[in-house]
Design an enzyme around this catalytic site. Structure first.
Site, PDB file in Angstrom:
ATOM      1  NE  ARG A  49      32.572  -3.132  13.210  1.00  0.00           N
ATOM      2  CZ  ARG A  49      31.376  -2.660  12.928  1.00  0.00           C
ATOM      3  NH1 ARG A  49      30.854  -1.675  13.633  1.00  0.00           N
ATOM      4  NH2 ARG A  49      30.656  -3.159  11.927  1.00  0.00           N
ATOM      5  CB  VAL A  50      33.291   2.567  16.667  1.00  0.00           C
ATOM      6  CG1 VAL A  50      32.890   3.716  15.739  1.00  0.00           C
ATOM      7  CG2 VAL A  50      32.563   2.680  17.997  1.00  0.00           C
ATOM      8  CE  LYS A  51      31.148  -0.327   7.981  1.00  0.00           C
ATOM      9  NZ  LYS A  51      31.308  -1.730   8.341  1.00  0.00           N
ATOM     10  CB  SER A  55      35.585   0.325   7.437  1.00  0.00           C
ATOM     11  OG  SER A  55      34.628  -0.684   7.212  1.00  0.00           O
ATOM     12  CG  ASP A  74      27.407  -1.742   9.321  1.00  0.00           C
ATOM     13  OD1 ASP A  74      27.243  -0.579   8.893  1.00  0.00           O
ATOM     14  OD2 ASP A  74      28.060  -2.617   8.730  1.00  0.00           O
ATOM     15  CB  SER A 114      23.699 -23.482  -3.200  1.00  0.00           C
ATOM     16  OG  SER A 114      22.780 -22.508  -3.680  1.00  0.00           O
ATOM     17  CD  GLU A 145      25.266  -6.071  11.271  1.00  0.00           C
ATOM     18  OE1 GLU A 145      24.604  -6.339  10.250  1.00  0.00           O
ATOM     19  OE2 GLU A 145      26.511  -5.973  11.280  1.00  0.00           O
ATOM     20  CB  ALA A 157      32.614 -15.101   9.360  1.00  0.00           C
ATOM     21  CG  HIS A 161      37.015 -10.324   6.367  1.00  0.00           C
ATOM     22  ND1 HIS A 161      36.259  -9.392   5.697  1.00  0.00           N
ATOM     23  CD2 HIS A 161      37.992  -9.632   6.996  1.00  0.00           C
ATOM     24  CE1 HIS A 161      36.757  -8.185   5.906  1.00  0.00           C
ATOM     25  NE2 HIS A 161      37.816  -8.309   6.692  1.00  0.00           N
TER      26      HIS A 161
END
Length: 328
Positions: A49-51, A55, A74, A114, A145, A157, A161
């Site tokens: 993807r492209v940011k 974002s 990224d 942790s 990235e 994740a 998120h």
């Protein structure tokens, strides 16, 4: 960030967005090509993807970037999701052979036990020197990235998120213990899936050794490992069926209540000559000869009218014609 700075960043981003999209396309192509080779690591998914501009602006503010287009690594990102933890090392090697890896961060083995959040491998890369020529001149220096995760790491994740907890400090105090427990469960599950895969590979190797090297096929359970090994014994010169195709074949054995490997081996052997005669008269439509599962299915159809009728209702006369032929 001042409004005039934001406006300038937005303008520069939009002017360069086509380059980012071109880079995204190239990264995706390279990754798909690298993992499509025979015997390559099994990959669950590859995405890129492209940011988005919003974002990007949020990150510029949060990180207090002074040179955002140089500091953000990224703007273009890709993600490789694999099945097992052991695959991560091989993927790392594949990335090094495909791109110029500038830096990497191992949050699986080097992160604190942790620590909150997902685990993954992060790689900052550029296109390699193999990407030369006018097509790549405008994008070859742009950093991007690549994140590498297992399916369970990716699940954690995405869920965390969605819940919008960016750090342990942001979790309500009464939920911290549950978050740690869930993270630990996923970590243990990932390890157990890896062990299961290792044991499955060992089981397949052991079954092949036992069945192929034995003087005769002994009574044993029918499963994908034992049937694949039996096919190697009975049809060593034929194309091997996939695990999926063998599983479909095994499900068909219930049509004639066949559940012992020795009985299946006997049927295949007794009807082998008839199967070869059938193949000569009726070769498969897309090849000059049958693969191992094709021969086995025809052997069952010749042996059993019940199987023949269920599996090949429109061609049962053909199989019946070969029933009782010599096995020579």
């Amino acid at each position: 960030m001042a409004s005039e700075d934001e406006a300038e960043i937005r303008k520069l981003f939009l002017e360069s967005e086509v380059l980012y999209q071109n880079l995204r396309t190239e990264i995706l192509y390279c990754l798909q090509k690298a993992f499509s080779a025979p015997q390559s690591i099994k990959i669950h998914s590859i995405t890129a993807r492209v940011k988005t501009i919003d974002s990007f602006l949020e990150k510029v503010t949060r990180k207090s970037y002074t040179s955002p287009f140089e500091q953000a690594e990224d703007l273009v990102g890709a993600r490789v999701v694999c099945l097992f933890i052991a695959d991560l090392s091989g993927i790392k090697d594949m990335l090094r052979n495909t791109f110029d890896v500038i830096s990497e961060e191992d949050k699986v083995n080097e992160g604190e036990a942790s620590s909150f959040g997902y685990m993954s491998h992060h790689f900052i890369c550029r296109l390699s020197s193999a990407h030369s020529g006018p097509r790549y001149d405008a994008i070859k220096e742009i950093k991007f990235e690549i994140q590498v995760r297992t399916i369970l790491m990716d699940a954690w994740a995405n869920i965390s998120h969605y819940l919008a907890y960016k750090s342990e400090e942001s979790i309500p105090a009464d939920l911290v213990r549950d978050f740690h427990a869930l993270s630990g469960l996923l970590y243990v599950a990932d390890r157990q899936f890896q062990n299961l895969n290792r044991d499955a590979v060992h089981s397949a190797i052991q079954a092949e050794q036992d069945i192929i090297n034995s003087r005769e096929v002994l009574s044993s359970a029918i499963n994908t490992d034992t049937v694949a090994a039996l096919f190697r014994r009975q049809y060593p010169d034929r194309d091997r069926a996939s695990e999926k195709l063998i599983a479909e074949f095994i499900s068909e054995l219930s049509l004639i209540d066949l559940n012992d490997l020795r009985d299946l081996a006997r049927i295949l052997q007794e009807n082998h000559g008839s199967v070869l005669k059938y193949e000569k008269k009726f070769p498969p439509a897309n090849s000059s000869r049958y693969g191992d599962v094709g021969l086995a299915r025809n052997a069952l159809a010749i042996h059993s009218p019940k199987y023949e009728k269920a599996k090949y209702p429109k061609v049962k006369v053909r199989h019946a014609e070969f029933r009782g032929h010599s096995n020579s």
